[in-house]
Design a protein around this motif. Structure first.
Motif, PDB file in Angstrom:
ATOM      1  N   UNK A  26       0.850  -1.186   0.000  1.00  0.00           N
ATOM      2  CA  UNK A  26       0.000   0.000   0.000  1.00  0.00           C
ATOM      3  C   UNK A  26       0.895   1.250   0.000  1.00  0.00           C
ATOM      4  N   UNK A  27       0.317   2.413   0.207  1.00  0.00           N
ATOM      5  CA  UNK A  27       1.073   3.671   0.186  1.00  0.00           C
ATOM      6  C   UNK A  27       2.167   3.748   1.237  1.00  0.00           C
ATOM      7  N   UNK A  28       2.028   2.968   2.310  1.00  0.00           N
ATOM      8  CA  UNK A  28       2.993   3.021   3.414  1.00  0.00           C
ATOM      9  C   UNK A  28       4.037   1.906   3.337  1.00  0.00           C
ATOM     10  N   UNK A  29       3.991   1.113   2.276  1.00  0.00           N
ATOM     11  CA  UNK A  29       4.973   0.051   2.110  1.00  0.00           C
ATOM     12  C   UNK A  29       4.633  -1.249   2.812  1.00  0.00           C
ATOM     13  N   UNK A  30       3.388  -1.370   3.281  1.00  0.00           N
ATOM     14  CA  UNK A  30       2.949  -2.597   3.952  1.00  0.00           C
ATOM     15  C   UNK A  30       2.117  -3.445   2.993  1.00  0.00           C
ATOM     16  N   UNK A  31       2.052  -4.737   3.267  1.00  0.00           N
ATOM     17  CA  UNK A  31       1.174  -5.628   2.508  1.00  0.00           C
ATOM     18  C   UNK A  31      -0.218  -5.496   3.135  1.00  0.00           C
ATOM     19  N   UNK A  32      -1.217  -5.017   2.384  1.00  0.00           N
ATOM     20  CA  UNK A  32      -2.537  -4.789   2.965  1.00  0.00           C
ATOM     21  C   UNK A  32      -3.318  -6.092   3.189  1.00  0.00           C
ATOM     22  N   UNK A  33      -4.250  -6.033   4.146  1.00  0.00           N
ATOM     23  CA  UNK A  33      -5.085  -7.192   4.451  1.00  0.00           C
ATOM     24  C   UNK A  33      -5.898  -7.659   3.260  1.00  0.00           C
ATOM     25  N   UNK A  34      -6.336  -6.727   2.426  1.00  0.00           N
ATOM     26  CA  UNK A  34      -7.124  -7.092   1.245  1.00  0.00           C
ATOM     27  C   UNK A  34      -6.362  -7.985   0.281  1.00  0.00           C
ATOM     28  N   UNK A  35      -5.049  -7.778   0.194  1.00  0.00           N
ATOM     29  CA  UNK A  35      -4.208  -8.623  -0.658  1.00  0.00           C
ATOM     30  C   UNK A  35      -4.250 -10.062  -0.139  1.00  0.00           C
ATOM     31  N   UNK A  36      -4.153 -10.200   1.199  1.00  0.00           N
ATOM     32  CA  UNK A  36      -4.215 -11.540   1.791  1.00  0.00           C
ATOM     33  C   UNK A  36      -5.581 -12.184   1.566  1.00  0.00           C
ATOM     34  N   UNK A  37      -6.653 -11.399   1.776  1.00  0.00           N
ATOM     35  CA  UNK A  37      -8.006 -11.932   1.601  1.00  0.00           C
ATOM     36  C   UNK A  37      -8.210 -12.414   0.168  1.00  0.00           C
ATOM     37  N   UNK A  67      -2.903 -11.281  13.071  1.00  0.00           N
ATOM     38  CA  UNK A  67      -2.035 -11.448  14.230  1.00  0.00           C
ATOM     39  C   UNK A  67      -0.682 -10.770  14.082  1.00  0.00           C
ATOM     40  N   UNK A  68      -0.182 -10.685  12.864  1.00  0.00           N
ATOM     41  CA  UNK A  68       1.114 -10.035  12.642  1.00  0.00           C
ATOM     42  C   UNK A  68       1.154  -9.487  11.224  1.00  0.00           C
ATOM     43  N   UNK A  69       1.983  -8.466  10.991  1.00  0.00           N
ATOM     44  CA  UNK A  69       2.057  -7.885   9.645  1.00  0.00           C
ATOM     45  C   UNK A  69       2.822  -8.794   8.682  1.00  0.00           C
ATOM     46  N   UNK A  70       2.564  -8.576   7.408  1.00  0.00           N
ATOM     47  CA  UNK A  70       3.297  -9.271   6.350  1.00  0.00           C
ATOM     48  C   UNK A  70       4.201  -8.246   5.694  1.00  0.00           C
ATOM     49  N   UNK A  71       5.473  -8.517   5.684  1.00  0.00           N
ATOM     50  CA  UNK A  71       6.469  -7.597   5.134  1.00  0.00           C
ATOM     51  C   UNK A  71       6.852  -8.018   3.715  1.00  0.00           C
ATOM     52  N   UNK A  72       7.374  -7.069   2.969  1.00  0.00           N
ATOM     53  CA  UNK A  72       7.901  -7.374   1.635  1.00  0.00           C
ATOM     54  C   UNK A  72       8.956  -8.461   1.782  1.00  0.00           C
ATOM     55  N   UNK A  73       8.921  -9.426   0.895  1.00  0.00           N
ATOM     56  CA  UNK A  73       9.883 -10.521   0.921  1.00  0.00           C
ATOM     57  C   UNK A  73       9.440 -11.713   1.730  1.00  0.00           C
ATOM     58  N   UNK A  74       8.313 -11.599   2.430  1.00  0.00           N
ATOM     59  CA  UNK A  74       7.794 -12.746   3.191  1.00  0.00           C
ATOM     60  C   UNK A  74       7.266 -13.803   2.235  1.00  0.00           C
ATOM     61  N   UNK A  75       7.518 -15.069   2.562  1.00  0.00           N
ATOM     62  CA  UNK A  75       6.940 -16.170   1.811  1.00  0.00           C
ATOM     63  C   UNK A  75       5.593 -16.469   2.461  1.00  0.00           C
ATOM     64  N   UNK A  76       4.524 -16.317   1.699  1.00  0.00           N
ATOM     65  CA  UNK A  76       3.165 -16.485   2.197  1.00  0.00           C
ATOM     66  C   UNK A  76       2.679 -17.889   1.835  1.00  0.00           C
ATOM     67  N   UNK A  77       2.280 -18.640   2.857  1.00  0.00           N
ATOM     68  CA  UNK A  77       1.807 -20.016   2.683  1.00  0.00           C
ATOM     69  C   UNK A  77       0.343 -20.062   3.109  1.00  0.00           C
ATOM     70  N   UNK A  78      -0.532 -20.495   2.208  1.00  0.00           N
ATOM     71  CA  UNK A  78      -1.960 -20.538   2.498  1.00  0.00           C
ATOM     72  C   UNK A  78      -2.412 -21.996   2.516  1.00  0.00           C
ATOM     73  N   UNK A  79      -2.939 -22.396   3.665  1.00  0.00           N
ATOM     74  CA  UNK A  79      -3.377 -23.768   3.900  1.00  0.00           C
ATOM     75  C   UNK A  79      -4.902 -23.819   3.907  1.00  0.00           C
ATOM     76  N   UNK A  80      -5.467 -24.907   3.378  1.00  0.00           N
ATOM     77  CA  UNK A  80      -6.918 -25.076   3.364  1.00  0.00           C
ATOM     78  C   UNK A  80      -7.293 -26.457   3.891  1.00  0.00           C
ATOM     79  N   UNK A  81      -8.482 -26.513   4.490  1.00  0.00           N
ATOM     80  CA  UNK A  81      -9.036 -27.788   4.959  1.00  0.00           C
ATOM     81  C   UNK A  81     -10.549 -27.737   4.779  1.00  0.00           C
TER      82      UNK A  81
END
Length: 135
Positions: A26-37, A67-81
């Motif tokens: 986003x404008x502040x350099x953070x990964x926004x929640x909407x991206x995760x959703x 619970x915690x922010x996601x920073x640039x360069x983080x590897x995002x793993x999405x699990x489903x059940x």
């Protein structure tokens, strides 16, 4: 669903894995929640589509806490059940876990969020159909 901090390891199967890039911020350099959703929705759709053998759509997303922010360069793993299958609906638990960009222990993951997605099976014309078609 469990309380967010009850389970220290991912539940379900790894469905999506992606890197949080600079263009995702986003404008502040953070990964926004909407991206995760958006990516959680994609993972839920993949899991529901496998179960329904075809097209699905999201009709609801239950409670989500970050619970915690996601920073640039983080590897995002999405699990489903898959948690519940109704006549035309499928409830999918989705969890997001990340590996921080400079984490020394490459196996250490941090939980970001979880939610339950309610999906419905759709036919080729976009109408709700049974999850398991009669043969």
């Amino acid at each position: 669903m469990t309380d967010l901090d009850d389970v220290p390891a991912p539940q379900g199967q790894l469905t999506l894995k992606l890197l949080a890039n600079r263009q995702d911020t986003n404008l502040y350099g953070d990964i926004p929640g909407g991206w995760l959703v958006r990516h959680m929705d994609q993972a839920a759709e993949l899991a529901a589509g496998r179960e329904a053998h075809g097209r699905t759509a999201t009709v609801a997303i239950e409670t989500m806490d970050f619970l915690c922010p996601v920073r640039i360069g983080s590897m995002v793993n999405i699990f489903t059940a898959v948690r519940e299958i109704g006549h035309s609906s499928i409830k999918i638990d989705v969890e997001v876990w990340i590996r921080q960009p400079h984490e020394r222990d490459t196996s250490e993951l941090h939980k970001v969020t979880e939610a339950r997605f309610v999906m419905v099976a759709l036919d080729d014309k976009g109408r709700i159909r049974a999850v398991h078609q009669a043969s």
